[in-house]
Design an enzyme around this catalytic site. Structure first.
Site, short mmCIF file in Angstrom:
data_model
loop_
_atom_site.label_atom_id
_atom_site.label_comp_id
_atom_site.label_asym_id
_atom_site.label_seq_id
_atom_site.Cartn_x
_atom_site.Cartn_y
_atom_site.Cartn_z
N ASP A 196 8.72 -19.49 -6.14
CA ASP A 196 9.28 -20.70 -7.13
C ASP A 196 9.29 -20.85 -8.19
OD1 ASP A 196 9.63 -23.60 -7.12
OD2 ASP A 196 7.58 -24.34 -6.16
N ASP B 167 13.66 -35.40 3.35
CA ASP B 167 13.00 -34.25 2.63
C ASP B 167 11.50 -34.81 2.76
OD1 ASP B 167 11.76 -32.43 0.74
OD2 ASP B 167 13.35 -32.44 -0.31
N ASP C 191 11.51 -24.99 3.23
CA ASP C 191 11.78 -24.36 1.67
C ASP C 191 10.52 -24.42 1.81
OD1 ASP C 191 12.18 -24.84 -1.08
OD2 ASP C 191 12.23 -27.31 -0.69
N ASP D 42 16.20 -25.02 -6.89
CA ASP D 42 16.09 -26.36 -7.89
C ASP D 42 17.10 -26.08 -8.87
OD1 ASP D 42 15.23 -27.30 -5.54
OD2 ASP D 42 12.78 -26.54 -6.90
N HIS E 229 22.60 -33.15 -3.99
CA HIS E 229 20.68 -32.93 -3.31
C HIS E 229 20.52 -33.72 -4.82
CE1 HIS E 229 16.85 -33.35 -2.24
NE2 HIS E 229 16.38 -31.83 -2.49
#
Lengths: 479, 904
Positions: B245, B391, B504, B579, B637
């Site tokens: 991440d 989300d 996610d 992201d 998004h």
């Protein structure tokens, strides 16, 4: 709707008395019916081409403007008209014809999709009328309240205006009074001041005398020190032993230099030394250096004495001066307060409280709404804040910025900005949306975008004068 | 969505420094370089040409299709076992493990769809130096050299690929701590930042090198934010594969990202090959090339002088644990490699048609009211969309499978509202589970003992969105079965059939873990997290997709989006590139990132439209919509801290631009759907680099600012700020391309300058193709189900074209279980357009029909006839002389029928 068609439909309604289905292609509003004439070539409404009538609503788009398919979904830019008897007629995009979703309350958009639509126009019409009625009532009452608010505001404004005028008059008097009292005060303070000055002078004189005494003693001491052979004279050579007196700072006091200091004489006695002393006393290093300790001792022991004298005398003059001082200060404070008041009122008068000052009553008020987590507080023309319900510090969501509604009525939105900064984001800001209501309340709060808040607020101040028409259903337009 | 952004959240942990946030870039210090990863450093220190490995030819055993042979490391006398398989479909599998490991070493399960079928191997010759094996026909041989050990795959006189040719095979055998020769740093313990990896098994890494003679272009091994063509890694770090991440990732470097697919493709004008390194541990890939440093002039000089050595690319794979298990896919065509890889790991799941529509997402839509008003916003502005997304804030305290009681008190009412509009919703379900005795999911996992354990055997806990969290052990089949059962309508309260899922943070993300992920010495049963790390995310999506299928009784197709992935993830749904940021370079990189994924099986790929972090300029947002609309997974998004950016918030002109491009997407849905079906059936990527279809055209080999959708649409998105024109390369000498907006014809094999305005999206249809469209765009794809088709027939210079049409119900598995679909072949030849059945035993009825046929590059006929059911009927037509476009008006046949249109 043009007059001609209004007339036409009215004729139908009156002459037949019962609803009549007017033959026209599907999806065509009555206003355009003359363009769609059965069995006559159809010209696209943009005039781009003419097609045979069987190509109208044949589920194929021939016209660029979509006008040949008012009742099918064939044209990407077409629109479909639903009559919605009992409710409100409307146009929907052609793409919503037979898409399985009931858009027209009269179900006419879903004639071939299998969607099970119910005709809800009557119900919608009823509800809408109810809502409109209610809104009309609210508007009516709200508008009355608004008139009242306007009156109040005007009165208030006038009052404030005249108050300001009065106050400005009073202020002039107060100004004068302050000046008078200042003089009185200063006069009354004169003896006190004089006493103070007198004592200060005496104290200075006393200090000078003491200093002189001290200097003389020092001089005598220096003479004795310098007179190494104790012959009652200080000679050039005796003086030369004090290198610190060197005038050109070359480290040695020459004979000539020493002689110069002694005014050309070879030697001096105690009385002539008095004229030499001023030349050397600043540089002269006593062999027993205690002079500074002496001076400080002198000062510290002497000051309390002088003050004691002063305080004593002060108490005497105070009796008369203090009152004058108090009077003056009181008057001055009153003047300051009046200035503040005038400024506040002027500030208030400078706000844009709407075309008829109808928003004046919101000034210096605050309105709260408690939600799940927070208590929101709107103080119109001042600030918006948010405080956690269960403890925690208040966050500023913006201070009064400006009216920011649309051009035709900017008084529908208020903007508050420059609130507390957001982490990694902008400063918080709030938009307040005003709608007509009898009550003045915050009805909802939200944060549609991060750190940009929206508050819905009802107030009679935005209620418009109700239109002077009755609220009969629209369905007399089309049957 | 992800990443530390809320100061009051667990994110206030130390790994995000404020300076990182201000400068907007990854904090590289949080992630290891090869030098900081002990095994990578050790392995990389090995020098080529000193291989200690020797094949013990006397141990050779050949049974049916499997050859085994022992290798010995002459330095430490450890024996390895080599297994060679010839696999059906022109592939070779090479496995190397310790002959007698101290403990079993991890072999990755659940990636291969089945044990790959083999074909017989035969020994052609054998002597003291080695063995020559036949790889079947085509003159292909496998040569095993004994000293040093080396494998060469040859076709005729040419070496296609060699293993251990540089002698970098290295296998750290399992040992006891006391037997370690020397105490070296990082063998039995390793510390990075404040985290210590205890390494109870000591060094376990493996490495092998591959040489690719004649190859100058290699691709694949996603996920990296880098160019399509892989770069050489000499002098820098190798490409890293370790699911992480990464907060605010940096572009154009080999750092690891959220997913890993250890598959590399090698391509030249003669052949395409693939290397699939089946290992789920942390992996590094070094690439070097003997031509990489040379300038074009240098290469020319070599050519003229005839002195040049053959170009060659050398690749080296290094993994921290497990075994060597390599599949060599020998092509030779690109499509062969795709089907070879698909035969091993499966194909792209066939998604519900609606999921190819437009997705509207934001962290977060605040509440039901917000969802409703956004939904209405689309109708008010006449913009189609299919899915709205929720989300993490939708859940009650980040307890997934629940709803915030204040913001979403009536989820079914909300879902019903969407269903009434024939639209759908996705709600996030992350794998970190809030440790909370009042939370059903946590309690059940605890009572079933399904959590990952730390090295001491207690439940592993880490920080993530909910605070202290447990991580279900998705490697356990029982755990996955239980997880799947949680998607049942009676378990997942408030869910309905139009609610789908987003996984996610499944790298997994652990805010306070080493490199923001799980400790390598955490335990999944008897295996360390070290062994399975890269496959954790695949399992999460697998169990979620299975749950969705199960809830419908096995009738409906699932839709699950994942951020972490591994080889095989394509079977479970869609992937997005994580992201990204609202920056032009991030828009550009979305193309090579999705192209790389497509090459290794994951076709259903997209990037956050608009960019996740930061606020896009209006121009960037519009350009991103224009690019995203032509990428497989099309979702906007935005980060929690960004300002709202629904398509209608930027003024009527920009709303119109965005509406237009979303409508273009919807019109092309039949084509997208057909391509996804093709990907599902054959493994062909949907979004492709040009070289896939033009493998001999070297000009295409490095292009990654334009791409093909299928074979027939070429897209060159505008990705430069303030652009006034782009230069698109139109491939194919002797071919033509038609501008899809103007129908203007351009010749192939040219660089075409195209002036652009903000409304331009350069898209071309290949001459020789037929693309079905549904030009009646409605508010969601479901609303368009029964709408008629328009066929866009783009003629080749030889007046030929072909295409396909695929139709089914759009959402169920009946296409598979009951053959309920229509698959037509459309061919234009000899002035006749014919629809013929590609699946005669299929049965599906459609009410869709053919409303229009556009023939681009046509000449004017005197008459057009429809031949159907033995009858001939005339068809109206129009001819546009300026663009040579023939439009057949309303031929009207059913889309599933046999018919021919004759131009006379």
């Amino acid at each position: 709707m043009t007059c001609v068609h209004l007339l036409l439909t009215l004729v139908f309604a009156v002459s037949l008395g019962t609803p009549v289905e007017i033959q026209r292609p599907r999806g065509v509003p009555l206003t355009s019916i003359q363009f769609y004439v059965e069995n006559k070539p159809f010209t696209c409404l943009d005039g781009s081409r003419t097609i045979s009538f069987d190509r109208v609503n044949d589920d194929y788009c021939d016209c660029k403007d979509g006008s040949d398919e008012p009742g099918t979904a064939a044209c990407p830019n077409g629109s479909f008209h639903c009559t919605n008897a009992g409710y409100r007629p409307m146009f929907i995009p052609s793409s919503r014809i037979n898409d399985g979703i009931c858009d027209c309350c009269d179900t006419t958009d879903e004639y071939n999709s299998g969607a099970k639509c119910e005709n809800t126009c009557k119900e919608l019409g009823r509800k809408e009328r109810e809502v409109l009625q209610k809104m009309a009532e609210i508007t009516k009452e709200g508008f009355l309240l608004k008139q009242h608010l306007i009156e109040e505001a005007k009165k208030g404004q006038q009052e404030k205006q005249s108050k300001v005028t009065d106050m400005q008059g009073n202020k002039k008097q107060l100004d004068e009074k302050v000046e008078v009292l200042r003089t009185v005060k200063e006069t009354a303070e004169q003896p006190e001041k004089e006493a103070k000055e007198r004592h200060l002078k005496a104290w200075e004189e006393q200090k000078a005398a003491i200093r002189l005494e001290k200097d003389k003693a020092k001089m005598a001491e220096a003479f004795l020190e310098l007179d190494d052979n104790a012959d009652g004279f200080v000679s050039v050579s005796e003086l030369q032993s004090h290198a610190e007196l060197d005038a050109d700072a070359d480290g040695t006091l020459t004979e000539t230099e020493a002689q110069g200091l002694m005014g050309g004489a070879e030697q001096v006695d105690t009385s002539t030394f008095e004229s030499v002393w001023p030349n050397i006393k600043d540089k002269y290093h006593s062999e027993v250096s205690r002079e500074e300790a002496d001076m400080s001792c002198l000062v510290s022991s002497e000051v309390p004495f002088g003050q004691k004298v002063f305080f004593l005398e002060k108490t005497v003059v105070k009796l008369s001066a203090q009152k004058a001082r108090d009077d003056f200060e009181e008057a001055e404070k009153a003047l300051r307060e009046m200035d503040d008041q005038i400024r506040n009122i002027e500030k208030e008068l400078s706000f844009d409280f709407g075309p008829d000052a109808e928003f004046t009553y919101l000034y210096s008020q605050c309105y709260e709404l408690t939600t799940g987590e927070y208590i929101y507080r709107l103080c119109p023309f001042n600030r918006v804040s948010q405080k956690p319900k269960y403890g925690g510090s208040e966050t500023n969501l913006g201070t009064w910025g400006s009216w920011s509604g649309p051009e035709n009525n900017k008084y529908l939105l208020m903007k508050y900005d420059h609130g507390t900064g957001c982490w990694q984001g902008p400063n918080r800001s709030t938009t307040v949306k005003l709608t007509c209501g009898k009550e003045t309340v915050v009805t909802s709060t939200s944060e549609p975008s991060r750190c940009e808040y929206l508050i819905e607020f009802t107030t009679p101040a935005v209620c418009q004068e109700p239109a002077n028409t009755d609220l009969s259903p629209h369905d007399h337009e089309e049957l | 969505r992800k990443s530390c952004a809320v100061p009051s959240s667990p994110c206030s942990c130390s790994w995000t420094s404020s300076s990182v946030l201000l400068t907007f870039a990854v904090d590289r210090g949080n992630f290891k370089t090869c030098d900081q990863s002990a095994f990578c450093k050790r392995q990389r220190a090995l020098k080529p040409g000193q291989s200690p490995y020797r094949a013990l030819l006397e141990t050779l055993e050949l049974s049916d299709s499997r050859l085994t042979l022992q290798l010995i490391n002459d330095n430490n006398k450890v024996h390895l076992l080599l297994e060679l398989y010839r696999l059906q479909g022109n592939m070779t599998r090479v496995k190397i493990n310790e002959l007698k490991p101290l403990r079993p070493r991890f072999e990755v399960p659940d990636v291969l769809i089945a044990e790959p079928p083999t074909e017989p191997l035969s020994v052609l010759s054998k002597d003291d130096n080695g063995v020559v094996l036949s790889l079947g026909a085509k003159n292909q041989r496998l040569i095993v050299s004994a000293r040093p050990f080396r494998l060469d795959i040859m076709q005729g006189p040419e070496v296609l690929l060699s293993l251990n040719s540089r002698g970098l095979l290295a296998f750290e055998h399992l040992r006891l701590h006391k037997d370690t020769d020397k105490e070296e740093d990082g063998l039995w313990e390793e510390t990075f930042k404040s985290h210590t990896d205890t390494k109870p098994n000591g060094p376990t890494s493996i490495s092998l090198d591959f040489s690719l003679p004649g190859v100058e272009h290699v691709y694949g091994i996603p996920e990296h934010a880098d160019d399509l063509k892989l770069k050489t890694t000499d002098g820098g770090d190798p490409y890293r594969l370790y699911n992480l991440d990464v907060f605010q990732y940096e572009l154009y470097n080999p750092m690891a990202l959220y997913g890993s697919i250890p598959v590399m493709l090698a391509h030249n004008t003669q052949r395409t090959m693939g290397i699939f390194w089946l290992n789920a541990a942390e992996t590094w890939v070094d690439i070097s090339s003997n031509t990489a440093g040379k300038t074009v002039f240098g290469k020319m000089l070599d050519f003229v002088q005839g002195s040049s050595e053959k170009p060659q690319t050398d690749v080296r794979w290094i993994s921290e644990s497990g075994i060597i298990d390599v599949f060599i896919m020998l092509g030779p065509k690109p499509s062969d490699v795709f089907s070879q890889y698909a035969s091993l790991t499966g194909t792209q799941s066939f998604p519900p048609l609606a999921s190819l529509g437009y997705h509207q997402c934001r962290w977060n839509y605040n509440d039901q009211e917000d969802v409703k008003s956004v939904d209405q916003g689309f109708d008010q502005h006449d913009i189609p969309y299919d899915f709205i997304w929720l989300d993490i804030e939708h859940a009650d305290g980040k307890r997934y499978f629940t709803w915030d009681p204040h913001k979403f008190p009536q989820p079914k009412e909300m879902l019903q509202g969407l269903m009434d509009k024939r639209r759908k919703m996705v709600a996030i379900v992350d794998p970190h589970i809030r440790v909370d005795s009042g939370y059903k999911i946590h309690n059940e996992i605890t009572s079933k003992d399904f959590y990952v354990k730390n090295k001491d055997g207690r439940n592993y806990e880490g920080w993530c969105w909910p605070g202290n969290s447990g991580y279900p052990d998705f490697t356990k089949p029982e755990m996955r079965a239980w997880w799947s059962s949680m998607f049942a309508y009676d378990q997942y309260e408030g869910s309905m059939e139009n609610l789908f899922t987003w996984n996610d943070m499944n790298e997994p993300s652990v805010f306070n873990g080493p490199e923001v992920t799980m400790h390598k010495d955490a335990l999944h049963g008897k295996w360390e997290h070290r062994d399975i790390h890269n496959i954790y995310g695949l399992y999460v999506q697998m169990a979620t997709a299975e749950g969705q299928t199960q809830r419908s009784g096995g009738v409906e197709r699932p839709f699950v989006l994942t951020r972490a992935f591994f080889a095989g993830s394509q079977r479970y749904g869609a992937v997005w590139t994580g992201d990204n940021a609202a920056e032009w370079d991030h828009l550009k990189i979305s193309i090579p990132m999705c192209l790389s994924l497509g090459l290794v099986g994951v076709s259903f790929c997209g990037a956050d439209v608009g960019g996740f972090f930061k606020n896009p300029s209006t121009e960037l947002l519009v350009r991103w919509y224009q690019t995203g609309a032509y990428q497989p997974f099309f979702r906007a998004h935005a980060h929690l801290d960004t300002t709202r950016r629904e398509p209608w918030l930027f003024g009527p002109e920009n709303t119109a631009l965005i509406r237009e491009v979303i409508r273009q997407r919807y019109a092309l849905l039949p084509y997208w759907y057909q391509l996804l079906y093709q990907a599902h059936k054959t493994g062909m990527p949907v979004m492709r680099p040009l070289w896939v279809d033009y493998p001999k055209d070297t000009a295409t080999f490095t292009i990654d600012d334009e791409f093909l959708i299928g074979s027939d649409l070429l897209v060159h998105p505008v990705t430069e700020e303030g652009s006034r024109g782009v230069t698109a390369y139109l491939p194919g000498a002797g071919e033509v391309w038609y501008d899809v907006h103007t129908f203007q014809k351009h010749n192939g094999a040219q660089n075409l300058y195209i002036p652009v305005t903000l409304s331009s999206i350069p898209v071309f249809q290949r001459g020789g193709s037929i693309i079905p469209r549904k030009d009646r765009v409605r508010r969601s794809s479901a609303c368009m189900e029964n709408d008629p088709y328009t066929l866009y027939v783009a003629l080749s210079p030889k007046k030929f074209a072909e295409g396909e049409l695929y139709i089914d119900d759009g959402h169920s598995l009946n296409y598979d279980t009951k053959k309920e679909f229509i698959h037509r072949s459309l061919t234009f030849a000899n002035n006749a357009l014919t629809s013929s059945n590609l699946c005669p035993d299929c049965n599906f009825l459609t009410s869709s029909w053919i409303e229009k046929v556009l023939i681009l590059g046509a000449s004017k006929p005197s008459k057009v006839l429809l031949k159907m059911d033995g009858k001939e009927t005339p068809v109206d037509f129009e001819f546009d002389t300026s663009m040579s476009v023939l439009t057949l008006r309303k031929p009207g046949m059913n889309a599933g029928a046999d018919w021919t249109l004759l131009l006379q």
